[in-house]
Write a protein that holds these residues in place. Sequence first.
Motif, short mmCIF file in Angstrom:
data_model
loop_
_atom_site.label_atom_id
_atom_site.label_comp_id
_atom_site.label_asym_id
_atom_site.label_seq_id
_atom_site.Cartn_x
_atom_site.Cartn_y
_atom_site.Cartn_z
N LEU A 59 0.85 -1.21 0.00
CA LEU A 59 0.00 0.00 0.00
C LEU A 59 0.87 1.24 0.00
O LEU A 59 0.59 2.22 -0.70
CB LEU A 59 -0.91 0.03 1.23
CG LEU A 59 -2.28 -0.62 1.14
CD1 LEU A 59 -3.04 -0.41 2.46
CD2 LEU A 59 -3.11 -0.08 -0.02
N ILE A 60 1.95 1.20 0.78
CA ILE A 60 2.86 2.36 0.81
C ILE A 60 3.40 2.62 -0.60
O ILE A 60 3.37 3.75 -1.09
CB ILE A 60 4.03 2.13 1.80
CG1 ILE A 60 3.49 2.10 3.24
CG2 ILE A 60 5.09 3.22 1.66
CD1 ILE A 60 4.53 1.70 4.28
N ASP A 61 3.87 1.55 -1.26
CA ASP A 61 4.39 1.70 -2.62
C ASP A 61 3.35 2.30 -3.55
O ASP A 61 3.64 3.21 -4.33
CB ASP A 61 4.76 0.31 -3.17
CG ASP A 61 6.24 0.02 -2.97
OD1 ASP A 61 6.93 0.87 -2.38
OD2 ASP A 61 6.68 -1.06 -3.42
N LEU A 62 2.16 1.76 -3.45
CA LEU A 62 1.09 2.21 -4.34
C LEU A 62 0.73 3.67 -4.07
O LEU A 62 0.63 4.50 -4.98
CB LEU A 62 -0.13 1.30 -4.13
CG LEU A 62 -1.29 1.49 -5.07
CD1 LEU A 62 -0.86 1.23 -6.51
CD2 LEU A 62 -2.43 0.53 -4.69
N PHE A 63 0.56 3.99 -2.79
CA PHE A 63 0.19 5.36 -2.42
C PHE A 63 1.29 6.35 -2.83
O PHE A 63 1.02 7.47 -3.23
CB PHE A 63 -0.06 5.48 -0.91
CG PHE A 63 -1.36 4.87 -0.45
CD1 PHE A 63 -2.21 4.22 -1.34
CD2 PHE A 63 -1.77 4.96 0.88
CE1 PHE A 63 -3.41 3.65 -0.92
CE2 PHE A 63 -2.96 4.41 1.31
CZ PHE A 63 -3.78 3.75 0.42
N LEU A 64 2.55 5.90 -2.69
CA LEU A 64 3.66 6.77 -3.10
C LEU A 64 3.52 7.17 -4.57
O LEU A 64 3.66 8.33 -4.94
CB LEU A 64 4.99 6.03 -2.95
CG LEU A 64 5.70 6.18 -1.62
CD1 LEU A 64 6.97 5.32 -1.61
CD2 LEU A 64 6.08 7.63 -1.39
N GLY B 197 -4.98 -1.51 10.05
CA GLY B 197 -3.63 -1.18 10.51
C GLY B 197 -2.74 -0.80 9.34
O GLY B 197 -2.03 0.21 9.38
N ALA B 198 -2.77 -1.61 8.27
CA ALA B 198 -1.92 -1.36 7.10
C ALA B 198 -2.27 -0.01 6.48
O ALA B 198 -1.38 0.77 6.09
CB ALA B 198 -2.10 -2.47 6.08
N LEU B 199 -3.54 0.27 6.41
CA LEU B 199 -4.00 1.53 5.82
C LEU B 199 -3.46 2.71 6.62
O LEU B 199 -2.92 3.68 6.06
CB LEU B 199 -5.53 1.52 5.84
CG LEU B 199 -6.24 2.67 5.18
CD1 LEU B 199 -6.00 2.63 3.68
CD2 LEU B 199 -7.73 2.59 5.47
N ILE B 200 -3.57 2.62 7.92
CA ILE B 200 -3.15 3.72 8.78
C ILE B 200 -1.64 3.95 8.67
O ILE B 200 -1.17 5.08 8.54
CB ILE B 200 -3.58 3.44 10.24
CG1 ILE B 200 -5.10 3.68 10.35
CG2 ILE B 200 -2.82 4.30 11.23
CD1 ILE B 200 -5.71 3.21 11.63
N VAL B 201 -0.89 2.86 8.70
CA VAL B 201 0.57 3.00 8.61
C VAL B 201 0.95 3.58 7.24
O VAL B 201 1.82 4.46 7.13
CB VAL B 201 1.26 1.64 8.86
CG1 VAL B 201 2.76 1.76 8.65
CG2 VAL B 201 0.97 1.17 10.29
N ALA B 202 0.28 3.12 6.19
CA ALA B 202 0.61 3.61 4.85
C ALA B 202 0.33 5.11 4.73
O ALA B 202 1.14 5.87 4.20
CB ALA B 202 -0.18 2.83 3.79
N ILE B 203 -0.79 5.54 5.24
CA ILE B 203 -1.11 6.97 5.20
C ILE B 203 -0.05 7.77 5.95
O ILE B 203 0.41 8.83 5.50
CB ILE B 203 -2.50 7.24 5.86
CG1 ILE B 203 -3.61 6.50 5.11
CG2 ILE B 203 -2.78 8.73 5.97
CD1 ILE B 203 -4.02 7.11 3.81
N HIS B 204 0.36 7.22 7.07
CA HIS B 204 1.38 7.89 7.87
C HIS B 204 2.68 8.08 7.07
O HIS B 204 3.26 9.17 7.04
CB HIS B 204 1.64 7.06 9.13
CG HIS B 204 2.86 7.49 9.89
ND1 HIS B 204 3.07 8.80 10.25
CD2 HIS B 204 3.92 6.80 10.34
CE1 HIS B 204 4.22 8.89 10.89
NE2 HIS B 204 4.75 7.69 10.96
N GLN C 122 4.60 11.59 5.83
CA GLN C 122 5.98 11.95 6.17
C GLN C 122 6.72 12.49 4.95
O GLN C 122 7.68 13.23 5.08
CB GLN C 122 6.73 10.73 6.69
CG GLN C 122 6.41 10.41 8.13
CD GLN C 122 7.13 9.15 8.58
OE1 GLN C 122 7.36 8.25 7.78
NE2 GLN C 122 7.49 9.11 9.84
N ARG C 123 6.30 12.08 3.79
CA ARG C 123 6.99 12.56 2.57
C ARG C 123 6.30 13.77 1.96
O ARG C 123 6.59 14.16 0.83
CB ARG C 123 7.00 11.46 1.53
CG ARG C 123 7.66 10.22 2.07
CD ARG C 123 8.23 9.43 0.97
NE ARG C 123 8.78 8.20 1.50
CZ ARG C 123 9.52 7.38 0.80
NH1 ARG C 123 9.78 7.66 -0.45
NH2 ARG C 123 9.97 6.28 1.34
#
Length: 389
Positions: A150-155, A184-191, A195-196
């Motif tokens: 999710l982080i990769d995708l959101f980035l 949990g994954a969603l929240i961490v990814a948004i975070h 940060q960026r």
Amino acid sequence: MDPVRNPFAPGAGTQPPELAGRDQIISAAETATLRILQGRHDKSQILLGLRGTGKTVLLNKIEQIAEDAGFLTSFIEAPETQTLAQLMFPKVHQVLRKLSVIEASRKAAQDGMRALRNFAAMFKVTIGDVTIHTEPEPGIADSGNLEYDLIDLFLRVGEAAKAAGKGWALLIDELQYLNEKELGALIVAIHRINQRNLPIIFFGAGLPQIAALTGDAKSYAERLFDYPPVGALDAKAAHSAIQQPIEQEGERIEPDALDMIVSNTEGYPYFLQEWGYQSWNAADASPITTTDVITASHAALKRLDDGFFRVRLERLTPKERDYVLAMAKLGKGPYRSGDVADQLGEKIQTLGPRRAQIIRKGMIYSPGHGDIDFTVPMFDDFLRRTQIV
Ligand SMILES: Nc1ncnc2c1ncn2[C@@H]1O[C@H](COP(=O)(O)OP(=O)(O)OP(=O)(O)O)[C@@H](O)[C@H]1O
Ligand SMILES: [Mg+2]
């Protein structure tokens, strides 16, 4: 009075004639969207409240605010049965498609599409009956770990949106139906994205039980998200929710009649709409009087019993029904789980799975350790009124 001109709007997610008492939440959302778009930090919000308090209406309003500010928006209503990956896929696809036709973001959007295809293959997303199979390009959104991917995708989405001078607002309603890992994954990814300083913002809404997260997600979520409570309206807002729409139509309501509606509904938005609607129809002429409200109360309660309350009761198995009936027999909530067990003549441990299942269905929640209460306001009254003889 003329039913055609009746301004009230009882229903699920239906825009009320007067969105009363929510100014703070709305202005916080306005500020947050504008700040995020400028690359500044702000908090995502998760609206928490019982059934019929106006969460969906607010989330729709916030989507509008985000659009006006220059965001592409994705509104998802989480059902009980689908995975987050499956829900996200078509929405992210749509956003990337829009960004791919803008010259400045074409290249970044194409990168995003590649990440999305990997993501879809990794999480076995289906379109119609077809599961997406591609050779994942190594390295982007292909770890199989939802949080990382999710982080990769959101980035990628964030970078494409930024290149276009836009933002992306993700709005998810009925958040409590995501499982704990997904949330949990969603929240961490948004975070991580925040940060960026990428222009992505998240707004969620759900029943109060989602505040009870665990682990990393919890510590992130507590610091980084606001949880505005969406509850019953205070007396002033409840009065205006009824009075404004009536006066807007050039009609009037007597002060005593207005007080009676506010007291009967305890200020709960859904009930206010229902009482307003029935009171308008019950009155022969303006002003609406207490006699009209008394007539309307019977009609309003019947509509609630046959609709709002009954559909929720029907989602329970007979055993689960016994459990909630035992709760109602104890009077007003919150209830001690031990007292419910005693009422049923069973052991508290044996009842654990049943209680958990009713929580999963979104009928009850735990406001504190060992306590339990209904997620539907006045559900205990309904059960005593209609189910207990
Ligand atoms: N601030 C408000 N003032 C007056 N009426 C409102 C307000 N917010 C919502 N309503 C009305 O309350 C009803 C319920 O709203 P909505 O469906 O948004 O609630 P909800 O919290 O999403 O409920 P659920 O948990 O069942 O999905 C609608 O008829 C809506 O018009
Ligand atoms: Mg809703």
